[in-house]
Write a protein that holds these residues in place. Structure first.
Motif, PDB file in Angstrom:
ATOM      1  N   THR A  48      -5.986   1.325   0.644  1.00  0.00           N
ATOM      2  CA  THR A  48      -5.458   0.249   1.605  1.00  0.00           C
ATOM      3  C   THR A  48      -4.562   1.182   2.573  1.00  0.00           C
ATOM      4  O   THR A  48      -4.756   0.496   3.804  1.00  0.00           O
ATOM      5  CB  THR A  48      -4.598  -0.916   0.657  1.00  0.00           C
ATOM      6  OG1 THR A  48      -5.711  -1.357   0.010  1.00  0.00           O
ATOM      7  CG2 THR A  48      -4.376  -1.889   1.922  1.00  0.00           C
ATOM      8  N   THR A 100      -6.111   2.007  -5.345  1.00  0.00           N
ATOM      9  CA  THR A 100      -6.316   0.805  -4.331  1.00  0.00           C
ATOM     10  C   THR A 100      -5.370   0.865  -3.377  1.00  0.00           C
ATOM     11  O   THR A 100      -5.401   0.609  -2.304  1.00  0.00           O
ATOM     12  CB  THR A 100      -6.622  -0.468  -4.867  1.00  0.00           C
ATOM     13  OG1 THR A 100      -5.458  -0.643  -5.865  1.00  0.00           O
ATOM     14  CG2 THR A 100      -7.896  -0.819  -5.519  1.00  0.00           C
ATOM     15  N   ASP A 101      -4.025   1.313  -3.691  1.00  0.00           N
ATOM     16  CA  ASP A 101      -2.726   1.302  -2.845  1.00  0.00           C
ATOM     17  C   ASP A 101      -3.075   2.256  -1.894  1.00  0.00           C
ATOM     18  O   ASP A 101      -2.678   2.226  -0.634  1.00  0.00           O
ATOM     19  CB  ASP A 101      -1.692   1.852  -3.646  1.00  0.00           C
ATOM     20  CG  ASP A 101      -1.120   0.900  -4.836  1.00  0.00           C
ATOM     21  OD1 ASP A 101      -1.466  -0.113  -4.761  1.00  0.00           O
ATOM     22  OD2 ASP A 101      -0.342   1.370  -5.911  1.00  0.00           O
ATOM     23  N   THR A 136      -0.598   5.577   4.588  1.00  0.00           N
ATOM     24  CA  THR A 136      -0.620   4.856   5.860  1.00  0.00           C
ATOM     25  C   THR A 136       0.004   5.522   7.108  1.00  0.00           C
ATOM     26  O   THR A 136      -0.676   5.806   8.206  1.00  0.00           O
ATOM     27  CB  THR A 136       0.412   3.541   5.683  1.00  0.00           C
ATOM     28  OG1 THR A 136      -0.298   2.715   4.491  1.00  0.00           O
ATOM     29  CG2 THR A 136      -0.014   2.643   6.963  1.00  0.00           C
ATOM     30  N   PRO A 138       0.735  -1.180  -0.008  1.00  0.00           N
ATOM     31  CA  PRO A 138      -0.035  -0.170  -0.104  1.00  0.00           C
ATOM     32  C   PRO A 138       1.088   1.246   0.012  1.00  0.00           C
ATOM     33  O   PRO A 138       2.052   1.113   0.157  1.00  0.00           O
ATOM     34  CB  PRO A 138      -0.972  -0.064   1.239  1.00  0.00           C
ATOM     35  CG  PRO A 138       0.214  -0.809   2.324  1.00  0.00           C
ATOM     36  CD  PRO A 138       1.095  -1.877   1.185  1.00  0.00           C
TER      37      PRO A 138
END
Length: 176
Positions: free
Chosen positions: A151, A147-148, A109, A104
């Motif tokens: 996520t 989507t990276d 994050t 991801p």
């Protein structure tokens, strides 16, 4: 001649077409990229917070630790999944990256974890303010698929919540 972009490649091309040419967008996205690299901007901010607000030192340390742990989790997942970064010829890559691995987004994050913990520390709705610009910047820069980023946000939220819960439990504060 390359095939027309499809799926997530098409989304990246559309985002870049809509935003990258606007004044200040690429410069701002690059600045966010440099700030978020290896979670160092968040760790630096947490260090300053711990020094300036000693009464909340534990919470500020949690912000830095949570951002770093989230970054580390993203790196581990990247090495397991091994998805390569976008490379369709219609996608402009507008910043350098430390690796070719994409999934991801470590920036999404660590930023999400930091924002969750900063909200807990300050009482401000910082995830809503901080996460979307960082997430969008990864697309504008052409270094992550949607989507990276999504996520990365999910993993960061989990790490931020876990660190926040642990800090609250250890300090005797009730969590929500």
């Amino acid at each position: 001649m390359a095939d027309a972009p499809r799926g997530e490649d098409a989304v990246l091309v559309a985002v870049q077409s809509a935003l990258a040419g606007r004044t200040g967008v690429l410069a701002g996205a690059r600045a966010l990229s440099h700030f978020g690299e290896h979670s160092l901007g968040w760790v630096g901010l947490a260090t300053v917070g711990a020094l300036v607000q000693p009464s909340k030192r534990r919470s500020w340390i949690a912000v830095g630790a949570g951002a770093f742990l989230a970054h580390a989790a993203a790196v581990v997942i990247k090495r397991v999944v091994r998805r390569e970064r976008p490379h369709h010829p219609d996608i402009a890559v507008n910043v350098g990256t430390p690796s070719r691995l994409s999934f991801p987004s470590a920036h999404a994050t660590s930023t999400t974890a930091a924002a969750v913990l900063l909200a807990q520390t300050t009482g401000l709705p910082l995830p809503v303010v901080l996460v979307p610009p960082m997430a969008l910047s990864r697309l504008v820069l052409g270094v992550h698929y949607p989507t990276d980023v999504l996520t990365g946000v999910a993993v960061g939220a989990l790490v931020g919540k876990a660190v926040g819960t642990a800090v609250n439990r250890d300090s005797g504060v009730e969590g929500d």
